[in-house]
Scaffold this motif. Structure first.
Motif, PDB file in Angstrom:
ATOM      1  N   ARG A 245      24.112  38.437  50.022  1.00  0.00           N
ATOM      2  CA  ARG A 245      25.235  38.011  50.863  1.00  0.00           C
ATOM      3  C   ARG A 245      24.726  37.412  52.177  1.00  0.00           C
ATOM      4  NH1 ARG A 245      30.764  39.906  51.544  1.00  0.00           N
ATOM      5  NH2 ARG A 245      31.489  39.345  53.617  1.00  0.00           N
ATOM      6  N   LEU A 337      32.074  35.052  49.629  1.00  0.00           N
ATOM      7  CA  LEU A 337      30.921  35.958  49.598  1.00  0.00           C
ATOM      8  C   LEU A 337      31.243  37.253  48.855  1.00  0.00           C
ATOM      9  CD1 LEU A 337      29.672  35.510  53.288  1.00  0.00           C
ATOM     10  CD2 LEU A 337      28.633  34.552  51.218  1.00  0.00           C
ATOM     11  N   ASN A 338      32.441  37.781  49.055  1.00  0.00           N
ATOM     12  CA  ASN A 338      32.827  39.040  48.404  1.00  0.00           C
ATOM     13  C   ASN A 338      32.783  38.936  46.883  1.00  0.00           C
ATOM     14  OD1 ASN A 338      33.196  40.375  50.811  1.00  0.00           O
ATOM     15  ND2 ASN A 338      35.418  40.081  50.864  1.00  0.00           N
ATOM     16  N   VAL A 341      28.937  38.272  45.423  1.00  0.00           N
ATOM     17  CA  VAL A 341      27.980  39.375  45.327  1.00  0.00           C
ATOM     18  C   VAL A 341      28.289  40.324  44.179  1.00  0.00           C
ATOM     19  CG1 VAL A 341      27.380  39.271  47.776  1.00  0.00           C
ATOM     20  CG2 VAL A 341      29.200  40.829  47.017  1.00  0.00           C
TER      21      VAL A 341
END
Length: 345
Positions: A245, A337-338, A341
């Motif tokens: 991340r 990003l959440n 990952v």
């Protein structure tokens, strides 16, 4: 090979992000015309520095010739006297990258060494216990580098002992403008504040070269390699998610700092396409711009359009399949990003 790809379109105003030996902005010929260019090394440096800010506990790597002082301190912390610590530090440095005999003021190595603070503590501990340089070097493994994910991501070469080298889990291309670019010249004059009013003329004059460009940037990260025992397999999955991340966020946001005070070029990307594939190898989409974009109403909109079309072609013609496929600004950075990952190995 499970991997992450980041395809970025970014407009940068008047700047000299990366200069050559003549202080001119770097360029390259692509598609038969001159393009603005920023070397991968230049942008990677900016990414490493931002990743340290985002996750300081995981990005502690330092590339330096000045290993001596931190290694000496680590030796002393293990109870060695000043004399023994000095002797041990110099022996270890000479075994790793050779001492620079020409250096008079400071103890330096002949080449840069990408080091980890935990690695130095490990070496100091083994030397304090054994005084055996071979055992010291053998103690350097992935666990000794777990505080420096940047070494696993960006790799390192150790010419004296190839066994200490780390293959980079990341891949970068040189950033190229999506269009033709000609460098321009800025003539400047500086005023001498204490020059008498009756005297005319500037205190100093000179010229600087600059350009402005819309860049296509490409970066990839081998997620399988990052999780193996030669890299960050010693971390938990959650820790690797934090590392990936941070790497992705820094890659998206970081800008080289050259002339940042006189030609501030800090911008954010206009478009980011993130892709994760289960197999195959990373494919950059730079050929979308082999035919340079023409200046009708700027370069950004057309560059994004061409990039999307090139990506669709990889799916239709070559059958490319993605596990993850999101773009900014279609989603915000946090959501991007959440979800990204969740695919980290």
């Amino acid at each position: 090979m499970k991997h992450l790809e980041l395809h970025i379109v970014q407009s940068v105003p008047v700047a000299c992000l990366n200069r050559d030996d003549l202080n001119s902005p770097k360029t390259a010929i692509f598609g038969g015309v001159q393009r603005a260019r920023v070397s991968s090394q230049s942008w990677k440096r900016a990414i490493r520095e931002m990743a340290k800010e985002i996750s300081p506990d995981y990005f502690k790597g330092e590339r330096t010739r000045l290993i001596y002082n931190p290694l000496l301190s680590a030796m002393k912390e293990r109870g060695l006297s000043d004399t023994k610590a000095d002797e041990g530090a110099q022996k270890i440095i000479d075994a790793l990258v050779k001492l620079d005999a020409k250096s008079k003021e400071k103890v330096k190595s002949t080449t840069l060494y990408f080091m980890s603070p935990l690695e130095l503590k490990t070496m100091a501990g083994v030397y304090a216990d054994t005084k055996d340089i071979k055992k010291v070097l053998k103690a350097i493994d992935a666990k000794a580098l777990k505080d420096a994910a940047d070494i696993s991501i960006f790799g390192r070469m150790v010419a004296n002992d190839p066994s200490l080298g780390v293959e980079a889990a990341s891949m970068f291309s040189h950033a190229l403008s999506t269009h033709k670019v000609d460098n321009e010249i800025d003539f400047f004059a500086a005023v001498d504040d204490l020059q008498p009013q009756e005297e005319s003329g500037a205190g100093m004059t000179g010229t600087l070269e600059f350009n402005s460009a819309t860049y296509y940037r490409f970066a990839a990260l081998n997620l399988d390699m990052l999780a193996d025992q030669e890299h960050l397999g010693c971390l938990t999955k959650r820790e690797r998610q934090t590392v990936v991340r941070s790497f992705a966020e820094a890659t998206i946001k970081a800008v080289p700092g050259a002339r940042k005070n006189t030609m501030n070029a800090n911008t954010l990307p206009d478009f980011v396409l993130g892709i994760i594939r289960e197999k195959g190898h990373p494919i950059q989409l730079v050929n979308a711009f082999e035919n340079p974009v023409r200046p009708t109403q700027g370069y950004v909109s057309k560059s994004i359009e061409l990039l999307k079309a090139e990506y669709e072609k990889t799916k239709v013609v070559w059958g490319s399949v993605a596990l993850f496929e999101k773009s900014i600004p279609d989603v915000d950075l946090e959501s991007f990003l959440n979800e990204m990952v969740t695919h980290v190995v």
